[in-house]
Scaffold this motif. Sequence first.
Motif, PDB file in Angstrom:
ATOM      1  N   LYS A 104       0.842  -1.197   0.000  1.00  0.00           N
ATOM      2  CA  LYS A 104       0.000   0.000   0.000  1.00  0.00           C
ATOM      3  C   LYS A 104       0.880   1.251   0.000  1.00  0.00           C
ATOM      4  O   LYS A 104       0.616   2.213  -0.708  1.00  0.00           O
ATOM      5  CB  LYS A 104      -0.934   0.008   1.196  1.00  0.00           C
ATOM      6  N   ASN A 105       1.941   1.209   0.788  1.00  0.00           N
ATOM      7  CA  ASN A 105       2.906   2.305   0.863  1.00  0.00           C
ATOM      8  C   ASN A 105       4.292   1.754   0.574  1.00  0.00           C
ATOM      9  O   ASN A 105       4.615   0.634   0.964  1.00  0.00           O
ATOM     10  CB  ASN A 105       2.870   2.945   2.252  1.00  0.00           C
ATOM     11  N   ALA A 106       5.103   2.549  -0.082  1.00  0.00           N
ATOM     12  CA  ALA A 106       6.453   2.121  -0.452  1.00  0.00           C
ATOM     13  C   ALA A 106       7.279   1.777   0.784  1.00  0.00           C
ATOM     14  O   ALA A 106       7.151   2.408   1.832  1.00  0.00           O
ATOM     15  CB  ALA A 106       7.139   3.215  -1.249  1.00  0.00           C
ATOM     16  N   THR A 107       8.140   0.779   0.640  1.00  0.00           N
ATOM     17  CA  THR A 107       8.981   0.321   1.743  1.00  0.00           C
ATOM     18  C   THR A 107      10.460   0.599   1.469  1.00  0.00           C
ATOM     19  O   THR A 107      11.336  -0.130   1.937  1.00  0.00           O
ATOM     20  CB  THR A 107       8.763  -1.181   1.992  1.00  0.00           C
ATOM     21  N   HIS A 108      10.728   1.647   0.714  1.00  0.00           N
ATOM     22  CA  HIS A 108      12.091   2.107   0.457  1.00  0.00           C
ATOM     23  C   HIS A 108      12.028   3.559   0.007  1.00  0.00           C
ATOM     24  O   HIS A 108      10.961   4.067  -0.337  1.00  0.00           O
ATOM     25  CB  HIS A 108      12.798   1.219  -0.581  1.00  0.00           C
ATOM     26  N   ALA A 109      13.163   4.222  -0.018  1.00  0.00           N
ATOM     27  CA  ALA A 109      13.202   5.670  -0.228  1.00  0.00           C
ATOM     28  C   ALA A 109      13.169   6.116  -1.688  1.00  0.00           C
ATOM     29  O   ALA A 109      13.019   7.298  -1.952  1.00  0.00           O
ATOM     30  CB  ALA A 109      14.446   6.244   0.449  1.00  0.00           C
ATOM     31  N   PHE A 110      13.315   5.211  -2.634  1.00  0.00           N
ATOM     32  CA  PHE A 110      13.443   5.628  -4.035  1.00  0.00           C
ATOM     33  C   PHE A 110      12.269   5.173  -4.891  1.00  0.00           C
ATOM     34  O   PHE A 110      12.402   4.966  -6.090  1.00  0.00           O
ATOM     35  CB  PHE A 110      14.766   5.101  -4.614  1.00  0.00           C
ATOM     36  N   ASN A 111      11.119   5.037  -4.305  1.00  0.00           N
ATOM     37  CA  ASN A 111       9.972   4.479  -5.010  1.00  0.00           C
ATOM     38  C   ASN A 111       9.424   5.396  -6.106  1.00  0.00           C
ATOM     39  O   ASN A 111       9.400   6.611  -5.982  1.00  0.00           O
ATOM     40  CB  ASN A 111       8.842   4.190  -4.026  1.00  0.00           C
ATOM     41  N   VAL A 112       8.999   4.758  -7.174  1.00  0.00           N
ATOM     42  CA  VAL A 112       8.203   5.367  -8.239  1.00  0.00           C
ATOM     43  C   VAL A 112       7.078   4.380  -8.525  1.00  0.00           C
ATOM     44  O   VAL A 112       7.212   3.191  -8.288  1.00  0.00           O
ATOM     45  CB  VAL A 112       9.033   5.637  -9.520  1.00  0.00           C
ATOM     46  N   GLY A 113       5.974   4.848  -9.029  1.00  0.00           N
ATOM     47  CA  GLY A 113       4.867   3.929  -9.310  1.00  0.00           C
ATOM     48  C   GLY A 113       4.356   3.282  -8.028  1.00  0.00           C
ATOM     49  O   GLY A 113       4.336   3.898  -6.962  1.00  0.00           O
ATOM     50  N   TYR A 114       3.937   2.015  -8.137  1.00  0.00           N
ATOM     51  CA  TYR A 114       3.419   1.267  -6.996  1.00  0.00           C
ATOM     52  C   TYR A 114       4.390   0.133  -6.703  1.00  0.00           C
ATOM     53  O   TYR A 114       4.737  -0.659  -7.567  1.00  0.00           O
ATOM     54  CB  TYR A 114       2.003   0.757  -7.286  1.00  0.00           C
ATOM     55  N   ASP A 115       4.822   0.063  -5.465  1.00  0.00           N
ATOM     56  CA  ASP A 115       5.904  -0.789  -4.984  1.00  0.00           C
ATOM     57  C   ASP A 115       5.492  -2.255  -4.862  1.00  0.00           C
ATOM     58  O   ASP A 115       4.569  -2.590  -4.110  1.00  0.00           O
ATOM     59  CB  ASP A 115       6.324  -0.235  -3.613  1.00  0.00           C
ATOM     60  N   PHE A 116       6.198  -3.139  -5.594  1.00  0.00           N
ATOM     61  CA  PHE A 116       5.969  -4.575  -5.441  1.00  0.00           C
ATOM     62  C   PHE A 116       6.433  -5.029  -4.064  1.00  0.00           C
ATOM     63  O   PHE A 116       7.474  -4.602  -3.568  1.00  0.00           O
ATOM     64  CB  PHE A 116       6.723  -5.385  -6.509  1.00  0.00           C
ATOM     65  N   ASN A 117       5.669  -5.925  -3.470  1.00  0.00           N
ATOM     66  CA  ASN A 117       6.011  -6.530  -2.185  1.00  0.00           C
ATOM     67  C   ASN A 117       6.767  -7.825  -2.461  1.00  0.00           C
ATOM     68  O   ASN A 117       6.163  -8.861  -2.706  1.00  0.00           O
ATOM     69  CB  ASN A 117       4.742  -6.802  -1.374  1.00  0.00           C
ATOM     70  N   HIS A 118       8.079  -7.772  -2.406  1.00  0.00           N
ATOM     71  CA  HIS A 118       8.893  -8.950  -2.728  1.00  0.00           C
ATOM     72  C   HIS A 118       8.964  -9.954  -1.584  1.00  0.00           C
ATOM     73  O   HIS A 118       9.603 -10.998  -1.726  1.00  0.00           O
ATOM     74  CB  HIS A 118      10.290  -8.516  -3.195  1.00  0.00           C
TER      75      HIS A 118
END
Length: 194
Positions: A121-135
Motif C-alpha cells: 500500500k505504501n512504499a517500503t524504500h526511499a526511491f519508489n516510483v509507481g506502486y511498490d511490489f512486495n517482494h
Amino acid sequence: RDLNIYELLVRDFVSRHTFKTVKDSINYLKKLGVTAVQLMPVTEFDGNESWGYGPNFFFAVDKTYGPKKDLKELIDALHANGIAVILDIVLNHAYGLAPHARLWWDEFDNKPANQNPYLNKNATHAFNVGYDFNHDSPYTRQFVDTVLAHWVKEYKIDGFRWDLTKGFTNSCTSGDETCTNSYLSDRVTKLKWY
C-alpha cells in the motif's frame, strides 16, 4: 568481464523506433566491437513514448517498437552475429494500468489496497516510483519467476539488468534513505532467490 555492452534504447537509437530498424544496424554494432546489447525496457509501458521504466504489462512487448515477432527476429539476428542480449527488466514497481494495481485498488486512498497480494500500500524504500511490489509476498515471487522464465524461453534473452533493486526490501520506509542505502540481508536473499 569480457562483454562489451551497448545500452540501447530503441526509441533513441533509430529514427523509426522499431526493432526492425535496429536489426538493420547489427553490422554497425559489430564494427564497434559490441558483444552484448542491453535493451532498455521493452515491456508495455504507460503512454507511447518512454524509456520504459513505467511498466504495466510485463509479458507484452510495447506497441511502440513493433510486434513480438520483430523482437524475436532481432534477438535471433543478434545471436547469429555473436551478440548476446541483456534485457533491462523493471520488477520493482508497476503503474496504474497494471492488473496488479487495478484488481486490488483502494479508490478512497488512490493506491493499492491493504489486501493487495502483489503491491505494498505504501512504499517500503526511499526511491519508489509507481506502486511498490512486495517482494516478501509469495505471489510476487512467483510472478517475478514467471516473468523471467517467459523472457528467457519465449525470446531467448541471455541475461537481465535489474532496475532499482534497492526497492526489493520491506525493511524500510519511503523517507528513510539511510535504511534503503544500507546492506539489507532480506534484499540480498530475494535477489539470490530470483
